[in-house]
Design a protein around this motif. Structure first.
Motif, PDB file in Angstrom:
ATOM      1  N   SER A 397       0.767  -1.246   0.000  1.00 55.31           N
ATOM      2  CA  SER A 397       0.000   0.000   0.000  1.00 55.31           C
ATOM      3  C   SER A 397       0.799   1.297   0.000  1.00 55.31           C
ATOM      4  N   SER A 398       2.141   1.269   0.108  1.00 51.78           N
ATOM      5  CA  SER A 398       2.850   2.554   0.170  1.00 51.78           C
ATOM      6  C   SER A 398       4.077   2.661  -0.723  1.00 51.78           C
ATOM      7  N   VAL A 399       4.764   1.582  -1.020  1.00 47.41           N
ATOM      8  CA  VAL A 399       5.986   1.666  -1.826  1.00 47.41           C
ATOM      9  C   VAL A 399       5.647   2.077  -3.262  1.00 47.41           C
ATOM     10  N   ASN A 400       6.281   3.171  -3.713  1.00 52.27           N
ATOM     11  CA  ASN A 400       6.050   3.626  -5.090  1.00 52.27           C
ATOM     12  C   ASN A 400       7.305   3.582  -5.957  1.00 52.27           C
ATOM     13  N   LEU A 401       8.485   3.405  -5.328  1.00 51.05           N
ATOM     14  CA  LEU A 401       9.730   3.293  -6.091  1.00 51.05           C
ATOM     15  C   LEU A 401      10.602   2.223  -5.457  1.00 51.05           C
ATOM     16  N   ILE A 402      11.118   1.337  -6.294  1.00 47.22           N
ATOM     17  CA  ILE A 402      12.090   0.340  -5.843  1.00 47.22           C
ATOM     18  C   ILE A 402      13.294   0.400  -6.769  1.00 47.22           C
ATOM     19  N   ILE A 403      14.475   0.553  -6.168  1.00 50.26           N
ATOM     20  CA  ILE A 403      15.724   0.461  -6.932  1.00 50.26           C
ATOM     21  C   ILE A 403      16.438  -0.799  -6.463  1.00 50.26           C
ATOM     22  N   PHE A 404      16.609  -1.735  -7.373  1.00 51.65           N
ATOM     23  CA  PHE A 404      17.191  -3.039  -7.073  1.00 51.65           C
ATOM     24  C   PHE A 404      18.591  -3.081  -7.661  1.00 51.65           C
ATOM     25  N   HIS A 405      19.606  -3.048  -6.789  1.00 53.16           N
ATOM     26  CA  HIS A 405      21.000  -2.967  -7.224  1.00 53.16           C
ATOM     27  C   HIS A 405      21.643  -4.350  -7.342  1.00 53.16           C
ATOM     28  N   ASN A 406      22.679  -4.395  -8.177  1.00 51.43           N
ATOM     29  CA  ASN A 406      23.519  -5.595  -8.344  1.00 51.43           C
ATOM     30  C   ASN A 406      22.721  -6.792  -8.863  1.00 51.43           C
ATOM     31  N   PHE A 407      21.798  -6.538  -9.755  1.00 54.56           N
ATOM     32  CA  PHE A 407      21.006  -7.616 -10.348  1.00 54.56           C
ATOM     33  C   PHE A 407      21.907  -8.507 -11.197  1.00 54.56           C
ATOM     34  N   ARG A 408      21.783  -9.828 -10.983  1.00 56.58           N
ATOM     35  CA  ARG A 408      22.580 -10.800 -11.731  1.00 56.58           C
ATOM     36  C   ARG A 408      21.717 -11.744 -12.549  1.00 56.58           C
ATOM     37  N   LYS A 418       9.225 -10.861  -8.679  1.00 56.06           N
ATOM     38  CA  LYS A 418       7.875 -11.263  -9.087  1.00 56.06           C
ATOM     39  C   LYS A 418       6.897 -11.088  -7.933  1.00 56.06           C
ATOM     40  N   PHE A 419       7.313 -11.491  -6.751  1.00 60.01           N
ATOM     41  CA  PHE A 419       6.478 -11.336  -5.561  1.00 60.01           C
ATOM     42  C   PHE A 419       6.141  -9.865  -5.329  1.00 60.01           C
ATOM     43  N   ILE A 420       7.121  -9.007  -5.494  1.00 61.78           N
ATOM     44  CA  ILE A 420       6.895  -7.570  -5.329  1.00 61.78           C
ATOM     45  C   ILE A 420       5.897  -7.065  -6.362  1.00 61.78           C
ATOM     46  N   LEU A 421       6.103  -7.422  -7.614  1.00 60.34           N
ATOM     47  CA  LEU A 421       5.242  -6.921  -8.690  1.00 60.34           C
ATOM     48  C   LEU A 421       3.800  -7.425  -8.541  1.00 60.34           C
ATOM     49  N   GLU A 422       3.641  -8.587  -8.007  1.00 56.14           N
ATOM     50  CA  GLU A 422       2.288  -9.118  -7.804  1.00 56.14           C
ATOM     51  C   GLU A 422       1.594  -8.482  -6.595  1.00 56.14           C
ATOM     52  N   SER A 423       2.362  -7.803  -5.723  1.00 54.62           N
ATOM     53  CA  SER A 423       1.793  -7.282  -4.477  1.00 54.62           C
ATOM     54  C   SER A 423       1.718  -5.761  -4.424  1.00 54.62           C
ATOM     55  N   ALA A 424       2.636  -5.065  -5.085  1.00 53.85           N
ATOM     56  CA  ALA A 424       2.817  -3.621  -4.903  1.00 53.85           C
ATOM     57  C   ALA A 424       1.793  -2.833  -5.726  1.00 53.85           C
ATOM     58  N   GLN A 425       0.716  -2.446  -5.084  1.00 54.10           N
ATOM     59  CA  GLN A 425      -0.364  -1.762  -5.783  1.00 54.10           C
ATOM     60  C   GLN A 425      -0.036  -0.305  -6.106  1.00 54.10           C
ATOM     61  N   MET A 426       0.841   0.328  -5.314  1.00 52.53           N
ATOM     62  CA  MET A 426       1.158   1.746  -5.516  1.00 52.53           C
ATOM     63  C   MET A 426       2.475   1.947  -6.272  1.00 52.53           C
ATOM     64  N   LEU A 427       3.114   0.871  -6.670  1.00 50.29           N
ATOM     65  CA  LEU A 427       4.418   0.962  -7.329  1.00 50.29           C
ATOM     66  C   LEU A 427       4.285   1.627  -8.696  1.00 50.29           C
ATOM     67  N   THR A 428       5.088   2.683  -8.915  1.00 51.34           N
ATOM     68  CA  THR A 428       5.086   3.367 -10.206  1.00 51.34           C
ATOM     69  C   THR A 428       6.366   3.128 -11.002  1.00 51.34           C
ATOM     70  N   LYS A 429       7.460   2.744 -10.313  1.00 54.57           N
ATOM     71  CA  LYS A 429       8.712   2.521 -11.042  1.00 54.57           C
ATOM     72  C   LYS A 429       9.557   1.468 -10.320  1.00 54.57           C
ATOM     73  N   LEU A 430      10.004   0.499 -11.094  1.00 49.57           N
ATOM     74  CA  LEU A 430      10.979  -0.482 -10.626  1.00 49.57           C
ATOM     75  C   LEU A 430      12.245  -0.287 -11.458  1.00 49.57           C
ATOM     76  N   VAL A 431      13.343   0.071 -10.795  1.00 46.25           N
ATOM     77  CA  VAL A 431      14.625   0.282 -11.471  1.00 46.25           C
ATOM     78  C   VAL A 431      15.524  -0.899 -11.139  1.00 46.25           C
ATOM     79  N   VAL A 432      15.915  -1.636 -12.156  1.00 41.78           N
ATOM     80  CA  VAL A 432      16.790  -2.789 -11.990  1.00 41.78           C
ATOM     81  C   VAL A 432      18.184  -2.398 -12.481  1.00 41.78           C
TER      82      VAL A 432
END
Length: 500
Positions: A397-408, A418-432
Motif C-alpha cells: 500500500s505505500s511503496v512507489n519506487l524500488i531500486i534493485f541494485h547488483n542484479f545478476r 515477481k512477488f513484489i510486482l504481484e503485491s505492490a499496488q502503488m508501485l510506479t517505477k521499478l529500477v533494476v
C-alpha cells in the motif's frame, strides 16, 4: 638484490599501499576546503584606478577570505588600500594550498616543509580563524608545535577545524589541547589516537563532528556527545576500538556510520534524528555474531539504511525482530519513508528476515535493495517461499519506487521481484541496476528480466527500467559517502544508480 632486501622492499611497498588506501578511505569523508586553489587575485588585474579597491572594507575582506591563503596574504602588495585587509579578514587556511604549484605529485619533503609555514601564518594572523583545514602536513615531528597551534586556535575563535594526520601507519596521539577550542562549529579528525577527555571539555557550538579512522573507545565518544548540546550531524568512518555507539541527543539530525568491525548501535532518544545510515565495510566478514541496531524513541526518523540480515539484528523498542515475532504497533516505525537493505537472496535465513524487516516500516515509499553475491544459493527460495511469508503492508500500500541494485539474473532475485510486482499496488517505477560486465550485452540483460512480465502486476501504472551501473565492484561506498548522505538538499541520498 639479496632475498632479505627483496622481502623488506615488498613489506614496505605493502605498507605503503595499505596506508594509501587507509588515507583515501579517511579523506573520503572529510569536507572540502571552503576556498578553491584555482582562485586568484593578481596585481596585474588591478589597474591604478580599479573599482575593486574602492569597495567597502567588509566586501574586501569577503574577497580575501575566498582566496587561497598564499594569495590572500599577497593582496597586501596590490595597493595601500589592501594593506591590512588580510589581517582583518577571518582566516581561512588550507595547508594543501601551501604546497608548491604545478607539482604533479606531492613528495614527503614538500609535506614536511608545510608545518613551518603553517606556524608562521597562525602566529601572524590576529584572528578570528574561520576555517583551518590541515590534511597534507606530516605531523609526526611536529607534536609540540601542533599543541601550540591548537592553543592558538582556541585563543583566536576557530569555527571550523579539519585535522588529518599523515604519518606512516602508526596513529599519533591527538593533543588534549583540542578540547580547549569551545568555539568550534565543525570538527573533523582523521588518523589519530584519541586521548583521555578532560572533565572541563565542552563543545557548546559544535554542530558537525566527523571521526575518520580514529582510535577511540566508545566511552570517549559518549563523553563528546554528552558535551555537544547542539550537535546535528555525526560521521563515524572506520574507527578502531569502538564496540558500540549510543545516541541520546535532542539535537542530532543525521548519523552516518561506516563500520570496519563489529559495532552495536543504539538510538535511545533522538527526537530530531531524520537519517540513520549504516554501511558495513567490505572488510567485515560474516560468520561472527550479528550486531544489534536498536531503535528507541525517534519521532522524525525518515530514512534508514542499510540493514543487512547477514550482519545485523534489528531491535525496535524492547522487541528483537525475528521470524517468530508477531508484528505489532510497538515494533513499527511508521515515520520511515526511505529504507535501504542489503540481502543475500540465496541464503535462506537472510531471505526469511527480509519480510520481518520490511514489516517494521509500514509506510515506506522508496525502497533500495542491494543483492549481495553468495557462493551457494538455495533452490527452495522460490516464488512460493515469498508468498508463504505473508502480506507486507508497505509493499502492498505505500511503496512507489524500488531500486534493485547488483542484479545478476539469479532465480532467487527474479522470484523476489515477481512477488513484489504481484503485491505492490502503488508501485510506479521499478529500477533494476546491473553492474558493467555482468552480462555480455544489453540484449542478454533484457532477456534476464523478461520473466518478470510472466506474472500479473498489481500496479497498472508501473514501469520497469533496466540500468547499467558505471560502478565497479566495491565502489558503492565511494558514491554513498558522508557528503551525500548528510546533504539535506537531497531528499533521497540513497537514490544513486551510477548509470552510464
Amino acid at each position: 638484490m639479496n632475498p632479505a632486501m627483496a622481502a623488506e622492499l615488498r613489506r614496505r611497498e605493502s605498507e605503503s599501499v595499505l596506508f594509501s588506501r587507509l588515507l583515501s578511505f579517511a579523506h573520503s569523508a572529510l569536507p572540502d576546503p571552503p576556498v578553491s586553489a584555482a582562485a586568484r587575485l593578481s596585481a596585474l588585474l588591478l589597474p591604478h584606478d580599479d573599482h575593486i579597491s574602492r569597495l567597502p572594507d567588509a566586501l574586501l575582506r569577503n574577497i580575501v577570505s575566498r582566496l587561497p591563503v598564499k594569495d590572500a596574504a599577497r593582496t597586501a602588495a596590490l595597493s595601500s588600500r589592501w594593506r591590512g585587509v588580510w589581517r582583518s579578514a577571518p582566516l581561512v587556511l588550507a595547508d594543501a594550498h601551501l604546497l608548491p604549484d604545478l607539482i604533479p605529485a606531492v613528495t614527503r619533503a614538500d609535506a614536511r616543509r608545510v608545518p613551518s609555514v603553517v606556524s608562521l601564518i597562525l602566529a601572524a594572523h590576529p584572528g578570528p580563524f574561520r576555517c583551518i583545514h590541515l590534511t597534507v602536513s606530516h605531523l609526526e615531528e611536529y607534536q609540540g608545535p601542533l599543541a601550540r597551534w591548537l592553543g592558538l586556535l582556541a585563543a583566536k575563535g576557530t569555527q571550523e577545524l579539519v585535522l588529518a594526520n599523515r604519518p606512516p601507519p602508526v596513529v599519533l596521539r591527538l593533543p588534549a589541547a583540542i578540547f580547549g577550542i569551545d568555539t568550534l562549529t565543525r570538527l573533523y579528525l582523521a588518523l589519530w589516537k584519541f586521548p583521555d577527555i578532560p572533565r572541563t571539555a565542552y563543545f557548546p557550538n559544535l554542530r558537525e563532528l566527523g571521526l575518520c579512522t580514529v582510535v577511540i573507545e566508545s566511552r570517549h565518544l559518549d563523553s563528546i556527545l554528552a558535551r555537544s548540546p547542539v550537535l546535528e550531524t555525526l560521521c563515524l568512518q572506520g574507527n578502531m576500538l569502538m564496540d558500540r555507539l549510543t545516541i541520546n541527543s535532542r539535537s542530532i539530525r543525521c548519523v552516518y556510520v561506516v563500520a570496519t568491525s563489529d559495532l552495536d548501535i543504539t538510538v535511545e532518544e533522538a527526537p530530531q534524528l531524520q537519517r540513520l545510515i549504516v554501511w558495513v565495510a567490505s572488510t567485515c566478514k560474516g560468520g561472527s555474531p550479528r550486531k544489534t541496531i536498536k531503535i528507541g524513541r525517534v519521532q522524525a526518523l525518515g530514512l534508514i539504511g542499510y540493514l543487512e540480515p547477514e550482519f545485523h539484528t534489528l531491535q525496535v523498542g524492547d522487541t528483537t525482530i525475528k521470524p517468530s515475532a508477531k508484528p505489532s504497533p510497538f515494533t513499527m516505525l511508521p515515520t520511515v519513508k526511505i529504507l535501504g537493505l542489503k540481502v543475500r537472496f540465496g541464503v535462506r535465513n537472510e531471505a526469511k528476515m527480509l519480510p520481518c524487516f520490511l514489516r517494521c516500516f509500514p509506510k515506506v515509499e522508496r525502497l533500495h535493495i542491494e543483492s549481495k553475491e553468495t557462493i551457494e544459493s538455495s533452490s527452495k527460495i522460490n516464488l512460493k517461499f515469498w508468498k508463504e511469508s505473508g502480506t507486507i503492508a508497505s509493499i502492498c500500500s505505500s511503496v512507489n519506487l524500488i531500486i534493485f541494485h547488483n542484479f545478476r539474473g539469479d532465480q532467487c532475485e527474479l522470484c523476489f521481484l515477481k512477488f513484489i510486482l504481484e503485491s505492490a499496488q502503488m508501485l510506479t517505477k521499478l529500477v533494476v541496476v546491473y553492474r558493467k560486465g555482468t552480462f555480455a550485452s544489453l540484449a542478454e540483460a533484457r532477456s534476464k528480466v523478461d520473466p518478470l512480465f510472466d506474472v500479473s502486476w498489481a500496479s497498472k501504472c508501473c514501469s520497469l527500467r533496466l540500468v547499467q551501473s558505471a560502478l565497479a565492484e566495491g565502489e558503492g561506498l565511494k558514491i554513498l559517502n558522508f557528503k551525500r548522505g548528510s546533504n539535506f538538499s537531497l531528499s533521497d541520498p540513497l537514490a544513486f544508480t551510477g548509470r552510464c
